[in-house]
Design a protein around this motif. Structure first.
Motif, PDB file in Angstrom:
ATOM      1  N   LEU A 144     -17.599   5.571 -17.511  1.00 43.75           N
ATOM      2  CA  LEU A 144     -18.329   4.391 -17.908  1.00 43.75           C
ATOM      3  C   LEU A 144     -19.345   3.878 -16.674  1.00 43.75           C
ATOM      4  O   LEU A 144     -19.824   2.807 -16.779  1.00 43.75           O
ATOM      5  CB  LEU A 144     -17.289   3.430 -18.718  1.00 43.75           C
ATOM      6  CG  LEU A 144     -16.909   3.650 -19.528  1.00 43.75           C
ATOM      7  CD1 LEU A 144     -16.019   2.730 -20.185  1.00 43.75           C
ATOM      8  CD2 LEU A 144     -17.769   4.287 -20.757  1.00 43.75           C
ATOM      9  N   SER A 145     -19.234   4.623 -15.575  1.00 49.79           N
ATOM     10  CA  SER A 145     -19.822   3.927 -14.506  1.00 49.79           C
ATOM     11  C   SER A 145     -21.483   3.964 -14.647  1.00 49.79           C
ATOM     12  O   SER A 145     -22.097   3.105 -13.953  1.00 49.79           O
ATOM     13  CB  SER A 145     -19.661   4.918 -13.501  1.00 49.79           C
ATOM     14  OG  SER A 145     -20.485   6.027 -13.390  1.00 49.79           O
ATOM     15  N   GLY A 146     -22.019   4.270 -15.640  1.00 48.53           N
ATOM     16  CA  GLY A 146     -23.417   3.989 -16.041  1.00 48.53           C
ATOM     17  C   GLY A 146     -23.660   2.923 -16.762  1.00 48.53           C
ATOM     18  O   GLY A 146     -24.685   2.530 -16.898  1.00 48.53           O
ATOM     19  N   ASN A 147     -22.607   2.077 -16.986  1.00 52.12           N
ATOM     20  CA  ASN A 147     -22.754   0.863 -17.912  1.00 52.12           C
ATOM     21  C   ASN A 147     -22.525  -0.132 -17.066  1.00 52.12           C
ATOM     22  O   ASN A 147     -21.415  -0.349 -16.572  1.00 52.12           O
ATOM     23  CB  ASN A 147     -21.963   1.150 -19.210  1.00 52.12           C
ATOM     24  CG  ASN A 147     -22.587   2.198 -19.972  1.00 52.12           C
ATOM     25  OD1 ASN A 147     -22.279   3.091 -20.068  1.00 52.12           O
ATOM     26  ND2 ASN A 147     -23.254   1.402 -21.095  1.00 52.12           N
ATOM     27  N   LEU A 148     -23.199  -1.068 -16.808  1.00 55.73           N
ATOM     28  CA  LEU A 148     -23.270  -2.241 -15.860  1.00 55.73           C
ATOM     29  C   LEU A 148     -22.911  -3.535 -16.684  1.00 55.73           C
ATOM     30  O   LEU A 148     -23.336  -3.624 -17.642  1.00 55.73           O
ATOM     31  CB  LEU A 148     -24.281  -2.722 -14.735  1.00 55.73           C
ATOM     32  CG  LEU A 148     -24.852  -1.262 -14.315  1.00 55.73           C
ATOM     33  CD1 LEU A 148     -26.119  -1.834 -13.157  1.00 55.73           C
ATOM     34  CD2 LEU A 148     -23.876  -0.906 -13.190  1.00 55.73           C
ATOM     35  N   CYS A 149     -21.932  -4.364 -16.104  1.00 54.65           N
ATOM     36  CA  CYS A 149     -21.634  -5.555 -16.591  1.00 54.65           C
ATOM     37  C   CYS A 149     -21.719  -6.519 -15.596  1.00 54.65           C
ATOM     38  O   CYS A 149     -21.039  -6.787 -14.629  1.00 54.65           O
ATOM     39  CB  CYS A 149     -20.219  -5.646 -16.995  1.00 54.65           C
ATOM     40  SG  CYS A 149     -19.358  -7.260 -17.747  1.00 54.65           S
TER      41      CYS A 149
END
Length: 179
Positions: A144-149
């Protein structure tokens, strides 16, 4: 052009420069996918294209003629029952402001599918292993490293994905269940 969006055929007359994200948001009123960076760096716009996760801000809609698109709106069942990942996000409080959540959810569905199919990630211990990848916290974070929070809800997101990853229904969507 025509797209199958969340199981329904949608015919569109679009300029060839319109991205999938803009087609979804501005032409189909599906505003779940968010425009974060508009450069494919944040993942807020992640959707599933023919079952594979993709940044919709980077895809020209006309190149997807005939493709199946699943947005966050298509994850839940028609009767309103939440997708296992949506339930897990609620149960684990895996969101704060919620802006990234639609992209996180679609990306997680894709990531769980990839892991179930045995696709290794950069951190998979044995890349040559046969069968599903083991979903450790490190494995989930990498996938999931391509999705930033921006709120930093990562620990809860990882717990939610790990929890949902034990449910075989988590790799499917309501759209696919209906087909």
């Amino acid at each position: 052009m025509s797209l199958r969006v969340n199981g329904a055929r949608r015919d569109l007359d679009l300029d060839h420069r319109v991205t999938l994200l803009d087609a979804l948001r501005e032409h189909l009123d599906l505003t779940g996918s968010k425009k974060g960076c508009d450069h494919g760096q944040c993942g807020a716009c992640t959707v599933l294209v023919d079952g594979r996760r993709a940044n919709s801000c980077l895809l020209l809609a006309v190149t997807l003629d005939g493709c199946g698109i699943t947005t966050v709106e298509g994850l839940a069942a028609p009767d309103g029952a939440l997708h296992p990942l949506q339930r897990a996000f609620v149960e684990h409080d895996a969101f704060q402001c919620g802006y990234c959540t639609p992209g996180q959810l679609c990306s997680a569905v894709g990531a769980l599918r990839e892991a179930a199919a045995g696709h290794p990630s950069h951190v998979t211990a044995d890349a040559a292993q046969a069968g599903p990848a083991v979903l450790t916290a490190e494995e989930i974070r990498e996938r999931l490293s391509g999705n930033l929070c921006r709120c930093g809800a990562y620990p809860a997101i990882v717990r939610a994905v790990a929890d949902a990853g034990t449910d075989p229904a988590a790799t499917g969507t309501a759209v696919e269940a209906a087909v």
